[in-house]
Design an enzyme around this catalytic site. Structure first.
Site, short mmCIF file in Angstrom:
data_model
loop_
_atom_site.label_atom_id
_atom_site.label_comp_id
_atom_site.label_asym_id
_atom_site.label_seq_id
_atom_site.Cartn_x
_atom_site.Cartn_y
_atom_site.Cartn_z
CG PHE A 206 38.69 36.55 50.53
CD1 PHE A 206 38.17 36.82 49.26
CD2 PHE A 206 38.77 37.59 51.44
CE1 PHE A 206 37.75 38.09 48.93
CE2 PHE A 206 38.35 38.87 51.10
CZ PHE A 206 37.83 39.11 49.84
CD GLN A 207 41.17 40.94 50.06
OE1 GLN A 207 41.57 41.17 51.19
NE2 GLN A 207 40.62 41.88 49.30
CG MET B 19 57.86 58.91 23.07
SD MET B 19 58.88 60.22 22.35
CE MET B 19 59.67 60.90 23.82
CE LYS C 31 43.30 39.55 60.46
NZ LYS C 31 41.93 39.63 59.90
CD GLU D 141 46.10 48.46 47.15
OE1 GLU D 141 45.68 48.74 46.00
OE2 GLU D 141 45.35 47.93 48.01
#
Lengths: 184, 589
Positions: B114-115, B486, B164, B52
């Site tokens: 969940f999630q 760097m 949802k 993502e």
């Protein structure tokens, strides 16, 4: 702590504020939507501003508007930033720095529980009367007073109650409003 | 005209009504209704990413190269948390982005489902605004408002978190024109105060050592802003420098261009900033990489600051004339007022200033000692630039973060806005590869190159698979010095050359890696073969990982060590970096 890093002159060590801090009361008009208080408080913590007092409640039910009164201590430069950063939040309508604008009244309410008997009890009542504190609960060995006023008046009352059997205090935080006919 | 549909269908319909053609996303349990609605239409095309974070950087590349908002769709929990880096990056660099995150059903919110994660809580401080939609009746308004907020004022990322059950619920959808864009409290100021603009022009008309210091705000204000900047520069005859984010707004081929300013900016740009008498900041925000030591920043100048975000003004540097407004509108006004007062550039009055600038320019602060034994990274970028100039295709450059990024900014030159995509504010390693994928989605026929380092590129390497899947011929030009260059340079400068974990060990074979993904791999370590290898990379019709083995310990110079004023810049002829910091008050004029 990081003194050994000073000679490198890293910018991170050069942001010491040299201005004196001031205490200001801000009035913030916001949409009363879920998370608005978290947004305001999150902004203060994320940017390192100090909140002295915060009061929030819905004030116009029909338009779902809330008024937040927040007391901050900061340098003049930071005070301007705080106002501008608050105004950047999408649900914020207006921010007024009441202290900078000058003409406003502020009040706070406190509930103060004092325990005692005999001479102390009489003295407690005399002082409460002088401060126009109302008795909202009484038992044979305690009182709960409601006192309203400027924060320093409440501070004084609490200081006087302290030797007379002060048990606990709850304060609402400051509510402030501009004087005169105008709305903010 | 309201129309009945499910929340999931509303999402797709709103995207279509907002003109969104491409979205970057990754499905998951909570997002399935939206994916199902997407499956049944073909206006909105979905690019399946591999992580993502990649989706967010692709959306940033897409947005920055087109001026349109980038759109991301991810699932709840890890989908949302993985997007946080890209959201923060977009917030820091003012990139318009709408990120739709799915959420567990409203009945499960707060139960550690969940999630489940507190997406609006987590993203509150890394978005311009965010929403948790708890009723399908709010969904059309919120979706349209999200686009309005992301793209107007100072652009930024907006998250819309949709549980949802709201995706399944049926409600009435209405189109954006239905008066939905009038927001009660959000009204960004776009027109600058005319009196302030007049005062600014009056100051400019008296300037003897003026400088335009421009930033990403000019790019964000659209291509007309860049045109107007060019016109104002021509009318006035003033020199122009820009921040990292503003490169391309003013053409690098123009004589008035001084190169980038700041920590790794040119000597002439930084010295001119320090010595100017009138500074005209257009759409830049006095970032610490630009100002160096604040109390020594441009001590003798009057400063004009144009910014659409009032909180950017006087945040770090006190300015004399603040102008809150959209860069393009303010530039138009400045041009109009300048024209009404004079028809001459201040050529004569500022001739001594230009003489001084030419002397600084003659120092050649971007020079480096080339080698025929080993490829110098700066030279590799110069050769890449020369090769792309011969192309008839439009060229877009993205970068990762580190030395290669600064060398790209110094040695790759841009004549047009929206051609340069880099993570400036947040400094996100791993930005460039997915950003290039996003740019290529928006511009399928363009030549899109990610100038990368071997350390950065491994942070989002897997998106090469996305490029292969969608036949996006991005070129990944890796300057491989087997170092986090760097970090290594700062360790030389500040930490006695103790290289704590700043070297890349166990590097993959990038050629084989490219082949494993189904792309092409090229390696080059001989300077004599570089041009031919670059040509091979450009000519290949598909994604290429080009592993350029470069000088390992090259320093990125010039450099203003952080916390130093502009006139204490380190020039490339400095042999020993470690000795610089102790020499107090070093002057290099």
């Amino acid at each position: 702590m990081n003194a050994h890093l000073q000679p490198t002159g890293s910018a991170y060590f050069l942001t010491q504020e040299t201005q004196q801090t001031e205490r200001h009361t801000l009035s913030v008009l916001v949409d009363n939507e879920p998370g608005i208080l978290a947004r305001v408080v999150g902004l203060f913590s994320a940017r390192g501003y100090n909140i002295e007092s915060l009061t929030v409640s819905e004030t116009e039910h029909g338009r779902r508007l809330s008024r937040i009164t927040v007391v901050v201590v900061a340098t003049p430069k930071t005070l301007v930033q705080i106002k501008l950063q608050l105004e950047r939040l999408v649900p914020v309508h207006r921010v007024h720095d009441l202290t900078a604008e000058g003409n406003y009244v502020e009040r706070e309410l406190a509930l103060i529980k004092v325990k005692g008997s005999g001479e102390h009890r009489a003295e407690t009542l005399r002082l409460a009367d002088a401060f126009r504190a109302h008795i909202v609960d009484a038992t044979v060995e305690s009182f709960v007073f409601e006192v309203t006023g400027k924060p320093d008046k409440i501070d004084s009352f609490i200081a006087l109650m302290s030797p007379l059997g002060l048990v606990e205090v709850v304060r609402t935080g400051l509510a402030a409003i501009g004087r005169g006919p105008e709305a903010m | 005209m309201a129309e009945k549909m499910t929340g999931a269908e509303m999402v797709i319909q709103a995207l279509a009504d907002q003109g969104v053609e491409h979205i970057f996303g990754y499905p998951g349990g909570a997002a399935l209704p939206i994916y199902d609605a997407m499956f049944q239409q073909d206006f909105v095309k979905h690019i399946l990413v591999r992580h993502e974070q990649g989706a967010t950087h692709m959306a940033e590349g897409y947005a920055r190269s087109t001026g349109k908002p980038g759109v991301v769709l991810v699932t709840s929990g890890p989908g949302a948390t993985n997007a946080v880096t890209g959201l923060t990056d977009a917030l820091m660099d003012s990139i318009p982005m709408v990120c739709i995150t799915a959420q567990v059903p409203t009945t499960l919110i707060g139960t550690d489902g969940f999630q489940e994660c507190d997406t609006v809580g987590i993203t509150r401080s890394c978005t311009k605004h965010n929403y948790l939609v708890k009723s399908v009746a709010d969904l059309p308004r919120v979706l349209h408002e999200a686009f309005h907020i992301a793209t107007s004022g100072r652009p930024g990322p907006v998250v819309v978190d949709i549980p949802k059950d709201i995706q399944f619920a049926v409600g009435e959808y209405y189109k954006p024109e239905n008066g939905t864009l009038r927001h009660a409290s959000y009204r960004p100021q776009v027109d600058g105060d005319v009196r302030a603009i007049e005062a600014a022009v009056d100051l400019m008309l008296k300037a003897e050592r003026p400088i335009f210091y421009t930033g990403g705000g000019v790019i964000n204000a659209g291509p007309e802003a860049s045109e107007n900047l060019r016109e104002l520069a021509e009318l006035t005859g003033f020199p122009v420098t820009s921040t990292l984010m503003g490169l391309g707004a003013f053409p690098a081929s123009n004589r008035q261009w001084m190169g980038m300013l700041g920590m790794h900016g040119t000597y002439e740009a930084n010295l001119a900033m320090h010595d100017c008498d009138v500074m005209i900041n257009i759409g830049a925000r006095f970032d610490d990489r630009i100002t160096g030591r604040i109390d020594a920043f441009s001590p003798n100048s009057r400063k004009i600051h144009v910014d659409i975000d009032p909180s950017s003004i006087n945040k770090i540097i006190r300015v004399d004339i603040p102008i809150v407004g959209d860069c393009n509108r303010v530039l138009e006004e400045m041009i109009r007022i300048w024209r009404s007062k004079t028809n001459q550039p201040r050529t004569e009055a500022i001739a001594p200033w230009w003489n001084q600038i030419e002397k600084w320019r003659a120092v050649g602060s971007l020079n480096f000692k080339n080698s025929d034994a080993v490829i110098k990274p700066q030279w590799a970028i110069q050769r890449l630039y020369e090769a792309t100039r011969k192309q008839s295709k439009d060229v877009y450059i993205t970068t990762e973060v580190g030395q290669h990024q600064m060398w790209a900014a110094q040695h790759f030159h841009f004549d047009k806005p929206n051609r340069w995509m880099t993570s400036g504010g947040l400094g996100t390693m791993g930005y460039g590869l997915p950003a290039a994928v996003g740019v290529q989605v928006a511009h399928p026929d363009a030549l899109v190159i990610d100038i990368a380092g071997e350390a950065s590129v491994q942070m989002t390497m897997q998106e090469i698979s996305t490029a292969v899947q969608y036949r996006l011929p991005v070129k990944i030009f890796i300057l491989n010095n087997e170092r986090m260059g760097m970090v290594r340079q700062w360790q030389d400068l500040l930490h006695g050359s103790r290289y704590a974990h700043s070297y890349s060990e166990s590097l993959p074979d990038f050629v084989k890696l490219a082949e494993a993904y189904g792309g092409k791999g090229i390696r080059c370590e001989n300077p004599a073969e570089l041009d031919a290898a670059i040509a091979e990379m450009i000519d290949y019709d598909g994604p290429v990982l080009f592993d350029v083995i470069v000088e390992k310990d090259e320093n990125c110079l010039p450099m203003i060590p952080s916390g130093k004023p502009h006139n204490e810049i380190i020039l490339p002829d400095t042999a020993n970096l470690g000795s610089i910091i102790d020499e107090k008050g070093r002057q290099l004029v």
